[in-house]
Design a protein around this motif. Sequence first.
Motif, short mmCIF file in Angstrom:
data_model
loop_
_atom_site.label_atom_id
_atom_site.label_comp_id
_atom_site.label_asym_id
_atom_site.label_seq_id
_atom_site.Cartn_x
_atom_site.Cartn_y
_atom_site.Cartn_z
N UNK A 47 -19.11 3.86 9.93
CA UNK A 47 -18.20 3.94 11.07
C UNK A 47 -16.94 4.72 10.71
N UNK A 48 -16.35 4.44 9.54
CA UNK A 48 -15.12 5.14 9.14
C UNK A 48 -15.39 6.60 8.80
N UNK A 49 -16.59 6.90 8.32
CA UNK A 49 -16.95 8.31 8.07
C UNK A 49 -16.99 9.07 9.39
N UNK A 50 -17.54 8.42 10.43
CA UNK A 50 -17.55 9.04 11.76
C UNK A 50 -16.13 9.22 12.28
N UNK A 51 -15.29 8.22 12.07
CA UNK A 51 -13.90 8.31 12.53
C UNK A 51 -13.15 9.42 11.80
N UNK A 52 -13.44 9.59 10.51
CA UNK A 52 -12.75 10.61 9.70
C UNK A 52 -13.03 12.02 10.22
N UNK A 53 -14.17 12.20 10.91
CA UNK A 53 -14.50 13.53 11.43
C UNK A 53 -13.51 13.96 12.52
N UNK A 54 -12.77 13.00 13.08
CA UNK A 54 -11.78 13.32 14.11
C UNK A 54 -10.37 13.49 13.57
N UNK A 55 -10.21 13.49 12.26
CA UNK A 55 -8.88 13.63 11.65
C UNK A 55 -8.35 15.04 11.86
N UNK A 289 -9.24 8.06 5.27
CA UNK A 289 -9.33 9.17 6.21
C UNK A 289 -9.93 8.72 7.54
N UNK A 290 -10.77 7.69 7.51
CA UNK A 290 -11.32 7.15 8.75
C UNK A 290 -10.38 6.23 9.47
N UNK A 291 -9.50 5.58 8.74
CA UNK A 291 -8.55 4.64 9.35
C UNK A 291 -7.39 5.35 10.03
N UNK A 292 -6.96 6.49 9.47
CA UNK A 292 -5.80 7.20 10.01
C UNK A 292 -5.94 7.56 11.50
N UNK A 293 -7.08 8.15 11.94
CA UNK A 293 -7.20 8.44 13.38
C UNK A 293 -7.19 7.18 14.23
N UNK A 294 -7.75 6.09 13.71
CA UNK A 294 -7.77 4.83 14.47
C UNK A 294 -6.36 4.28 14.65
N UNK A 295 -5.49 4.57 13.66
CA UNK A 295 -4.10 4.11 13.73
C UNK A 295 -3.21 5.10 14.46
N UNK A 382 -4.14 3.31 1.73
CA UNK A 382 -5.15 3.67 0.73
C UNK A 382 -5.31 2.62 -0.35
N UNK A 383 -4.19 2.17 -0.92
CA UNK A 383 -4.29 1.19 -2.01
C UNK A 383 -4.65 -0.19 -1.48
N UNK A 384 -4.26 -0.47 -0.24
CA UNK A 384 -4.64 -1.76 0.35
C UNK A 384 -6.15 -1.84 0.55
N UNK A 385 -6.74 -0.75 1.03
CA UNK A 385 -8.19 -0.70 1.21
C UNK A 385 -8.92 -0.83 -0.12
N UNK A 386 -8.25 -0.41 -1.19
CA UNK A 386 -8.86 -0.47 -2.52
C UNK A 386 -9.10 -1.91 -2.98
N UNK A 387 -8.35 -2.84 -2.45
CA UNK A 387 -8.57 -4.25 -2.80
C UNK A 387 -9.99 -4.66 -2.40
N UNK A 388 -10.46 -4.10 -1.29
CA UNK A 388 -11.83 -4.39 -0.84
C UNK A 388 -12.84 -3.54 -1.61
N UNK A 389 -12.60 -2.22 -1.66
CA UNK A 389 -13.61 -1.33 -2.25
C UNK A 389 -13.78 -1.54 -3.74
N UNK A 390 -12.69 -1.75 -4.46
CA UNK A 390 -12.78 -1.83 -5.92
C UNK A 390 -12.88 -3.25 -6.45
N UNK A 391 -12.43 -4.21 -5.70
CA UNK A 391 -12.47 -5.59 -6.18
C UNK A 391 -13.61 -6.39 -5.55
N UNK A 392 -14.23 -5.86 -4.50
CA UNK A 392 -15.34 -6.57 -3.86
C UNK A 392 -16.62 -5.74 -3.82
#
Length: 804
Positions: A47-55, A289-295, A382-392
């Motif tokens: 989903x976020x990869x699709x959203x990033x295409x609109x950045x 990059x996918x979150x930025x357009x959503x925000x 970016x670093x906040x999302x890393x708590x999920x990607x790198x720690x989970x």
Amino acid sequence: MTPTPRKTTADLPRIEGPLGGFIQGLSNLLFDNRALMLGIFAALTVFLAWSASGLKVDAGFKKMIPLEHPYMKTFTDYEQTFGGANRIIVALIREPAEGADVTIFDKAFMASLKAATDDLFYIKGVDRPTVQSLFTPNVRFIEIVEGGFAGGNVIPATFQGEPEDLETVRRNVQKAGLVGRLVSNDLHGALIRADLLDVDPETGEKLNYPRIAAELEALRTKYQKDGVKVHVIGFAKAVGDITEGAKGVIAFFLIAFVITSLLLLWYTKSAKLTGVALVCALLPVLWLLGTLPLAGYGIDPLSILVPFLIFSIGCSHAVQMTNAWKDAIADGFDATDASRFAFSQLFIPGTLALVTNALGFLVIMLIEIDIVRELGITATLGVSLMIVTNKMVLPILLTYLKISQKTLDKKLALENSFDPFWRACSHFAEKRTAVWAIAGSVVLLAIGFVLARDQKVGDLGSGLPELREDSRYNRDNAAITGNFKIGVDVISIVVQTKDIDGACTDHRVMDAMDAFEWKMKNVDGIASAISLPSLAKVVNSGFNEGSLRWRVLARNRDVLAQAVTPIDTGTGLLNSDCSAMQMLFFTSDHQGETLEHIVQSVKDWNAEFHAPGSEFAEIAPKVEFKLASGNAGVMAATNEAVEEADKHELAAIFGAITLMCLLTFRSFGATLCIILPLALVSLLNNALMASLDIGLKVSTLPVIALGVGVGVDYGIYLYDRIEVHLHHGMSLVEAFFNALRERGAAAAFTAVTMSLGVATWAFSALKFQADMGVLLSFMFLVNMLGALILLPSLLAFFIKVKKV
């Protein structure tokens, strides 16, 4: 090497501490439902990869300036009246053949100038009434004739380009005083100027600066021929060139990715581990990059480096996690239990480090400049999302990984080879060695303090500092400033009056403005000036047969009105009711020191003007000389905002880190030992900036926050293990040695990898990226050395070791 006896889940150490229950519950949720959790994370990634295409690239002139600054209040209040600082300048300059003398008074050149003026006029986003060139009706001349005054357009409506027409234009240019302003000093070139609107007039959306830059480049291509050179400058063109240069960031990202991949492969001895680590380092970049357009955000060319930093930080945390997982495998656990072990060991220190990073980046938002705030938001996300990607996500992926005993043996052999070095480093935890390390740090502190005093605020050098000196934009800037005496940097002062009817016909007001102009013309850094009083004196002289004796401001109100009337609001020197008058001061350059000196001179004038007993005491309460507009005024306000923000930023980031460390480790001594190396490196970074002539400005201000935010990871990861080993009865030296064996290699590896990655930026076409690369590379590496040397040295004096 004999395989280690296998262990089971029952052999996993108990998770201690106040958050032990939470960590255990989260661990069970992730690993007992790993397939489901991985599916959820995979769906989110798609989903976020699709959203990033609109950045989209999102640049804006007002994003670059501190709109809350008092100077910018003046700028915005009078932007519609006098125009803004978002200007385009196009110069067409004839290049004479060897031995030939050419001027603009040529039929073909004039045809090109008229066509280029029309093309610029019709660029979408140009504020059309502000377009100025020899062919626009707002460029006129006035002359004294036998019957009084005569005037008209510099290029009459009957112009056909014939020799007699060209001679008429030559005379009109001289009469209008356009040489050095719209015509070059040597008559070889002419300017076209225009302001840009804030929004697209058709759509109401923000201007697409890369589109405007592309149209300006097309204009250059169209008219740069037959011995005519075209030079283009302005914010829109600068954004276009920076955006073009920012495309090179992708190339540097790929270079850094290759460097990181090769070093990871060498370090892990496993293509599988390397692949998983790289995927989880790239994942937060994709999610960001996918979150930025959503925000509702785009990405600005000046913040396009943030995704690379996120990748670097992601690599750092991924290496720590894979290293802990590998240690657990070597200790006899299977892949799943090894992941549980790594998760339980690293979730708290890793999350603390990332939250501290996020807080460090978040404090950048205290700076009242939108582009810097967006950078802070981007980095924090970016670093906040890393708590999920790198720690989970990463530990779940590791449960599906298998590593051979041969690969494991190679990896362990590599890490064991560092033991002599770690043993040597562990001596810094002894007071007799620590005292020398601290003494050396004090010497560095003194050197850094001395050098950092020479740090300058604002731009250093000429042209656009974000680009290389030999870039096309800066060559264009040099060509325009070298051929036109009016310059491209202007600071405007708005003279605002109240309760004065017809202030521009009041001799007291005009005399004060004239005195102010005289003072400013004698200030270092002011090249020339234009004001209502100076033009009124010329007109008054014209009413008296051009006599220089009459080039004065008449005291009689009617006579003064006669001198002011020919100067209309289209000049940008007065508004419709004379309640505000603009004075333009063209500066010799836009370096920080120059602008600071000019601004201080204006403030000194205001102090004298309003002082009791001043010669202008009668009108002083009703007149105010307000700073500032023009592009140099914007720069002056930005410099002041950056200098003030630098102090708040340092206090906020170190305050945030201190608070997080105190809450986690509950030890003031330990917190101090983590913070002091970071503070030393920050000072040394300022010293390095001064030594390399890198000014403190919008593009370099975030470096401290980024460097400190990333650098604190090393100290947190190491002290976390030191504390555990001390709790189990080890001496400080042994605790530090074991912490280094467990996490030192990963810390050193990531520091070197990140430093090498950003060091490649030094070759970028973007000067600000090259500067950031040098500074961040320095901070990443030296922060790691601070954690290896100064941290244990300070611990030797600041904490008491209690044996159990």
